[in-house]
Design a protein around this motif. Structure first.
Motif: not given
Length: 124
Positions: A77-93
């Motif tokens: 479970e996570r709060a609203g401060n967390v954005l989950d992303v995969g391993h795509d460099k562009g998406a991480i940036v």
């Protein structure tokens, strides 16, 4: 510094390579910190980027923006401060930039309100 999880050695090697390759960039690599110092830094950080459980638990209470990379924390479970992303460099940036624009979040008590020790001590 990476923990003893699978893949930790490869992550350590990648950090060492990056530290040498970007020696002039003002980044400081630290292997360990006392918990009090780590929490102080986490509370003052513009964002935490990685896949640490501290991003899910402690950062939620502190309101620190988090970009959680990969599936290591899947199912937690996570709060609203967390954005989950995969391993795509562009998406991480993109997600890092989004969190930096957002700034600190309101503190969440999803994983507690910080008063557990006092309540436990009063029962003992």
């Amino acid at each position: 510094w990476p923990g003893p999880d699978p893949g930790g050695e490869a992550a350590t090697k990648a950090i060492r390579v990056a530290a040498n390759q970007y020696a002039t960039v003002p980044i400081r690599f630290v292997k360990t910190l006392p918990p009090e110092r780590f929490l102080r830094l986490l509370s003052q950080a513009a964002a935490l980027v990685g896949n640490s459980s501290a991003g899910i638990r402690e950062a939620s209470f502190l309101g620190t923006p988090v970009v959680n990379i990969g599936e290591r924390q899947y199912g937690r479970e996570r709060a609203g401060n967390v954005l989950d992303v995969g391993h795509d460099k562009g998406a991480i940036v993109e997600y890092i930039q989004e969190q930096l624009r957002h700034g600190p979040y309101e503190a969440s008590t999803l994983y507690g309100d910080g008063g557990a020790a006092a309540r436990i001590a009063s029962h003992l």
